[in-house]
Design an enzyme around this catalytic site. Structure first.
Site, mmCIF file in Angstrom:
data_model
loop_
_atom_site.group_PDB
_atom_site.id
_atom_site.type_symbol
_atom_site.label_atom_id
_atom_site.label_comp_id
_atom_site.label_asym_id
_atom_site.label_seq_id
_atom_site.Cartn_x
_atom_site.Cartn_y
_atom_site.Cartn_z
ATOM 1 N N CYS A 80 53.282 8.232 25.921
ATOM 2 C CA CYS A 80 54.636 7.720 26.163
ATOM 3 C C CYS A 80 55.508 7.714 24.906
ATOM 4 O O CYS A 80 56.703 7.433 24.991
ATOM 5 C CB CYS A 80 54.562 6.316 26.758
ATOM 6 N N HIS A 108 60.449 6.034 34.038
ATOM 7 C CA HIS A 108 59.720 6.443 32.837
ATOM 8 C C HIS A 108 59.077 7.820 32.982
ATOM 9 O O HIS A 108 57.892 7.936 33.260
ATOM 10 C CB HIS A 108 58.659 5.377 32.527
ATOM 11 N N CYS A 139 54.948 1.272 23.614
ATOM 12 C CA CYS A 139 53.494 1.410 23.680
ATOM 13 C C CYS A 139 53.196 2.800 24.233
ATOM 14 O O CYS A 139 54.079 3.469 24.765
ATOM 15 C CB CYS A 139 52.895 0.344 24.593
#
Length: 436
Positions: free
Chosen positions: A99, A392, A422
């Site tokens: 990510c 996302h 994160c």
């Protein structure tokens, strides 16, 4: 040796973020159903160049990322170069850091500028959860390799006889950590339990995120940083994120069942990010080159840091480890920041990190500091809503955050902003941006 990070080139020029753009973010199998990450990447880079009125031939490097890799185009960056009118000799390579992928691509381009190897580059990332590399079982894969070597029909028949019906079933991409077998959602659930984060607090954060994102779209603030995407067969378009709950009602969040711990869990689909399709990109230049070309940068990179922790416990606590490093390298404290933007993978993960930011015990035991990172001022935190609302697309989130924070700081007359996230594998990233 100084702890300060010098994010400048040999001439002392800062690394300028000249422009940023993204596609709308769409839930899996909706507006971008059938559109690959590569196609979305080409779409956003083409539009970014057009809006910036920047000659593609001036781009010296493109670093781009993708988390869910497509075997047909393993180097997405190179394919984007070939599909956007840049010189065929343009340096291009792909990165992946879960990510934090497009944070990594931004840092790579920035470091190329810092060393003097280039003066202009593009960074970004794209992911599709709708166009996935569906694999085959290990036994079928083994058999297919053996078939290549089989000479006779009898040999081939013997190979097929080794297979059962279940061996022929398609295998979707893994959603769990390779080393632990734990999914992100299971880790979020663990963090919620470990840090006593209630279902009510998670739902409240999700409601806040959707409400602020809806208000932000209504205000028109995102129009200049989100393109209109036309998708095949070109009979329709998407011009805004489609995960945002308009007119969000807090009480409705309580109706959803836990997603990962059916009996005692608190993490639900409503307080987690959905699988999302989308792409984003930014243009980076040396400060001098930007000035020479007549650009007014939307921001500058002041410092950055990456972190890595154990994957068995608190795997999504990366922001709490990376942020103090980035602050130290910028010579700042948390209270000095104008804005704080934390990627909301899950409400539980976000709230756990916020709790650790304020914890002196965590700072002493985990960070070797004698004081907490700091209590987060909610008037500075994710002021436009966060990933819980926007969605996302794994590799696209980093450069979305960078662009969004820079533009919001610009609207507020300048200042400094933290972007942090994160990532799978126990990874974390933090980047501090400054805007004049």
């Amino acid at each position: 040796m100084s702890d300060r990070q010098q994010v400048t080139n040999a001439k002392g020029e800062r690394i300028a973020i000249v422009a940023g753009l993204r596609t709308p973010f769409a839930k899996q199998a909706t507006a971008f159903h059938g559109v690959s990450a590569l196609d979305m990447g080409k779409m956003v880079v083409n539009e970014l160049l057009a809006r910036s009125e920047l000659d593609p031939k001036l781009i010296e490097q493109l670093v781009y990322g993708q988390v869910v890799q497509m075997p047909a185009a393993p180097n997405i960056a190179r394919e984007i170069v070939l599909g956007t009118g840049m010189n065929v000799s343009t340096d291009a390579y792909s990165v992946t850091r879960a990510c934090a992928t497009s944070f990594q691509s931004a840092v790579n381009v920035a470091e190329s500028i810092m060393t003097g190897n280039i003066e202009i580059g593009i960074a970004g990332g794209a992911d599709s959860s709708s166009v996935l590399p569906i694999g085959v079982s290990k036994k079928l894969a083994h058999a297919l390799v053996d078939l290549n070597k089989a000479r006779s029909f009898g040999q081939k028949l013997q190979i097929f006889r080794r297979l059962g019906i279940k061996d022929l079933l398609p295998v979707p991409p893994a959603v769990a950590e390779y080393s632990t077998g734990l999914s992100m959602g299971q880790t979020a659930e663990q963090m919620a339990k470990t840090y006593n984060i209630s279902r009510a607090d998670q739902d409240a954060l999700a409601h806040r995120s959707h409400t602020l994102a809806s208000e932000t779209w209504a205000s028109g603030h995102l129009r200049d940083e989100v393109m209109v995407a036309h998708v095949p067969p070109y009979k329709q378009f998407i011009d805004r994120d489609n995960n945002i709950r308009e007119n969000s009602v807090l009480e409705s969040y309580a109706k959803l069942r836990p997603a990962f711990d059916k009996q005692h869990g608190t993490v639900t689909a409503a307080n987690s990010t959905p699988l999302t399709d989308g792409a984003s990109a930014i243009i980076l230049m040396s400060e001098g080159r930007a000035k020479a070309l007549g650009y007014q940068p939307i921001g500058y990179i002041k410092s950055y840091a990456f972190s890595a922790i154990d994957v068995w416990q608190d795997m999504l606590m990366g922001p709490s480890y990376a942020t103090p490093l980035a602050l130290k390298r910028a010579g700042m404290e948390l209270e000095d920041l104008t804005l704080i933007e934390m990627h909301e993978a899950f409400a539980a993960q976000t709230l756990a990190n916020m709790q650790m930011f304020a914890s002196k015990k965590f700072a002493e035991e985990k960070l070797g500091r004698n004081r907490a990172i700091g209590e987060i001022d909610m008037s500075k935190f994710n002021v436009l809503g966060g990933s819980l609302a926007y969605g996302h697309p794994f590799a696209a989130t980093g450069t979305r955050l960078i662009t969004q924070v820079c533009r919001e700081l610009k609207r507020r007359g300048g200042g400094t902003g933290l972007t942090t996230a994160c990532a799978a594998g126990g990874l974390g990233v933090a980047m501090i941006l400054e805007v004049e």
